[in-house]
Design a protein around this motif. Structure first.
Motif, mmCIF file in Angstrom:
data_model
loop_
_atom_site.group_PDB
_atom_site.id
_atom_site.type_symbol
_atom_site.label_atom_id
_atom_site.label_comp_id
_atom_site.label_asym_id
_atom_site.label_seq_id
_atom_site.Cartn_x
_atom_site.Cartn_y
_atom_site.Cartn_z
ATOM 1 N N PRO A 121 0.793 -1.237 0.000
ATOM 2 C CA PRO A 121 0.000 0.000 0.000
ATOM 3 C C PRO A 121 0.829 1.292 0.000
ATOM 4 O O PRO A 121 0.349 2.322 -0.473
ATOM 5 N N TYR A 122 2.048 1.252 0.456
ATOM 6 C CA TYR A 122 2.893 2.447 0.462
ATOM 7 C C TYR A 122 3.032 3.041 -0.932
ATOM 8 O O TYR A 122 3.094 4.257 -1.103
ATOM 9 N N TRP A 123 3.084 2.181 -1.948
ATOM 10 C CA TRP A 123 3.332 2.655 -3.312
ATOM 11 C C TRP A 123 2.128 3.326 -3.945
ATOM 12 O O TRP A 123 2.247 3.871 -5.044
ATOM 13 N N THR A 124 0.973 3.321 -3.294
ATOM 14 C CA THR A 124 -0.184 4.032 -3.826
ATOM 15 C C THR A 124 -0.089 5.526 -3.542
ATOM 16 O O THR A 124 -0.849 6.310 -4.098
ATOM 17 N N GLU A 125 0.857 5.921 -2.686
ATOM 18 C CA GLU A 125 1.074 7.337 -2.410
ATOM 19 C C GLU A 125 1.666 8.006 -3.651
ATOM 20 O O GLU A 125 2.276 7.343 -4.490
ATOM 21 N N PRO A 126 1.523 9.316 -3.772
ATOM 22 C CA PRO A 126 1.977 10.020 -4.984
ATOM 23 C C PRO A 126 3.447 9.824 -5.362
ATOM 24 O O PRO A 126 3.781 9.804 -6.532
ATOM 25 N N ALA A 127 4.336 9.651 -4.387
ATOM 26 C CA ALA A 127 5.765 9.505 -4.716
ATOM 27 C C ALA A 127 6.011 8.272 -5.572
ATOM 28 O O ALA A 127 6.818 8.307 -6.492
ATOM 29 N N GLY A 128 5.344 7.183 -5.266
ATOM 30 C CA GLY A 128 5.433 5.985 -6.083
ATOM 31 C C GLY A 128 6.761 5.260 -6.059
ATOM 32 O O GLY A 128 7.719 5.697 -5.455
ATOM 33 N N TRP A 129 6.794 4.117 -6.733
ATOM 34 C CA TRP A 129 7.955 3.227 -6.751
ATOM 35 C C TRP A 129 9.175 3.897 -7.374
ATOM 36 O O TRP A 129 10.281 3.771 -6.885
ATOM 37 N N ARG A 130 8.996 4.600 -8.462
ATOM 38 C CA ARG A 130 10.147 5.189 -9.145
ATOM 39 C C ARG A 130 10.906 6.158 -8.244
ATOM 40 O O ARG A 130 12.115 6.218 -8.284
ATOM 41 N N ALA A 131 10.182 6.893 -7.433
ATOM 42 C CA ALA A 131 10.837 7.870 -6.568
ATOM 43 C C ALA A 131 11.489 7.222 -5.356
ATOM 44 O O ALA A 131 12.467 7.729 -4.834
ATOM 45 N N GLY A 132 10.972 6.083 -4.904
ATOM 46 C CA GLY A 132 11.474 5.526 -3.654
ATOM 47 C C GLY A 132 12.137 4.173 -3.717
ATOM 48 O O GLY A 132 12.622 3.691 -2.703
ATOM 49 N N GLY A 133 12.183 3.543 -4.860
ATOM 50 C CA GLY A 133 12.750 2.193 -4.953
ATOM 51 C C GLY A 133 14.199 2.095 -4.530
ATOM 52 O O GLY A 133 14.577 1.230 -3.744
ATOM 53 N N VAL A 134 15.015 2.994 -5.022
ATOM 54 C CA VAL A 134 16.441 2.966 -4.683
ATOM 55 C C VAL A 134 16.629 3.275 -3.206
ATOM 56 O O VAL A 134 17.406 2.626 -2.514
ATOM 57 N N GLU A 135 15.883 4.258 -2.707
ATOM 58 C CA GLU A 135 15.988 4.628 -1.304
ATOM 59 C C GLU A 135 15.546 3.483 -0.399
ATOM 60 O O GLU A 135 16.130 3.264 0.664
ATOM 61 N N LEU A 136 14.522 2.724 -0.816
ATOM 62 C CA LEU A 136 14.070 1.575 -0.028
ATOM 63 C C LEU A 136 15.173 0.524 0.049
ATOM 64 O O LEU A 136 15.452 -0.017 1.122
ATOM 65 N N ARG A 137 15.807 0.219 -1.064
ATOM 66 C CA ARG A 137 16.878 -0.783 -1.048
ATOM 67 C C ARG A 137 18.019 -0.333 -0.132
ATOM 68 O O ARG A 137 18.573 -1.135 0.620
ATOM 69 N N HIS A 138 18.334 0.947 -0.171
ATOM 70 C CA HIS A 138 19.387 1.466 0.706
ATOM 71 C C HIS A 138 18.952 1.398 2.170
ATOM 72 O O HIS A 138 19.721 0.979 3.035
ATOM 73 N N ALA A 139 17.712 1.785 2.453
ATOM 74 C CA ALA A 139 17.202 1.743 3.829
ATOM 75 C C ALA A 139 17.190 0.320 4.362
ATOM 76 O O ALA A 139 17.534 0.070 5.515
ATOM 77 N N ALA A 140 16.814 -0.644 3.524
ATOM 78 C CA ALA A 140 16.778 -2.043 3.955
ATOM 79 C C ALA A 140 18.181 -2.555 4.246
ATOM 80 O O ALA A 140 18.390 -3.349 5.164
ATOM 81 N N HIS A 141 19.136 -2.081 3.488
ATOM 82 C CA HIS A 141 20.524 -2.527 3.667
ATOM 83 C C HIS A 141 21.120 -1.977 4.971
ATOM 84 O O HIS A 141 21.892 -2.650 5.638
ATOM 85 N N THR A 142 20.750 -0.765 5.338
ATOM 86 C CA THR A 142 21.345 -0.116 6.508
ATOM 87 C C THR A 142 20.460 -0.153 7.744
ATOM 88 O O THR A 142 20.885 0.272 8.811
ATOM 89 N N HIS A 143 19.252 -0.668 7.629
ATOM 90 C CA HIS A 143 18.272 -0.648 8.719
ATOM 91 C C HIS A 143 18.587 -1.680 9.797
ATOM 92 O O HIS A 143 18.945 -2.817 9.501
ATOM 93 N N THR A 144 18.425 -1.282 11.038
ATOM 94 C CA THR A 144 18.530 -2.200 12.174
ATOM 95 C C THR A 144 17.109 -2.425 12.653
ATOM 96 O O THR A 144 16.452 -1.486 13.102
ATOM 97 N N PRO A 145 16.602 -3.669 12.584
ATOM 98 C CA PRO A 145 15.215 -3.916 12.978
ATOM 99 C C PRO A 145 14.988 -3.660 14.463
ATOM 100 O O PRO A 145 15.903 -3.780 15.272
ATOM 101 N N ALA A 146 13.746 -3.313 14.776
ATOM 102 C CA ALA A 146 13.372 -3.105 16.174
ATOM 103 C C ALA A 146 13.465 -4.422 16.919
ATOM 104 O O ALA A 146 13.302 -5.498 16.327
#
Length: 84
Positions: free
Chosen positions: A52-77
């Motif tokens: 559902p996040y991708w239904t927001e106006p920014a969309g996949w094209r704007a956030g795909g690369v940032e998501l991959r980077h965030a997943a790589h550097t993210h420390t889970p709760a």
């Protein structure tokens, strides 16, 4: 400069699971029976693209690369498990 993306925890967890599955598939020796890994990768890809996040106006094209980077550097709760 653009404001940083804020991704939901479940979306980051899905991306981490995708990256781990992809890495496992890449490391599997030829003829090792990778069907389960390939099916998991397809399933995770579908879940990522239809989140559902991708239904927001920014969309996949704007956030795909940032998501991959965030997943790589993210420390889970604490207490959270990887996506099933």
């Amino acid at each position: 400069m653009r404001a940083p993306f804020r991704f939901p925890e479940d979306l980051i967890t899905l991306q981490q699971a995708w990256q781990e599955t992809y890495a496992a598939l890449a490391q599997a020796p030829a003829g090792a029976g990778t069907t389960a890994l390939r099916r998991r990768l397809i399933s995770l890809s579908a879940r990522l693209c239809t989140h559902p996040y991708w239904t927001e106006p920014a969309g996949w094209r704007a956030g795909g690369v940032e998501l991959r980077h965030a997943a790589h550097t993210h420390t889970p709760a604490a207490g959270r498990e990887a996506a099933a």
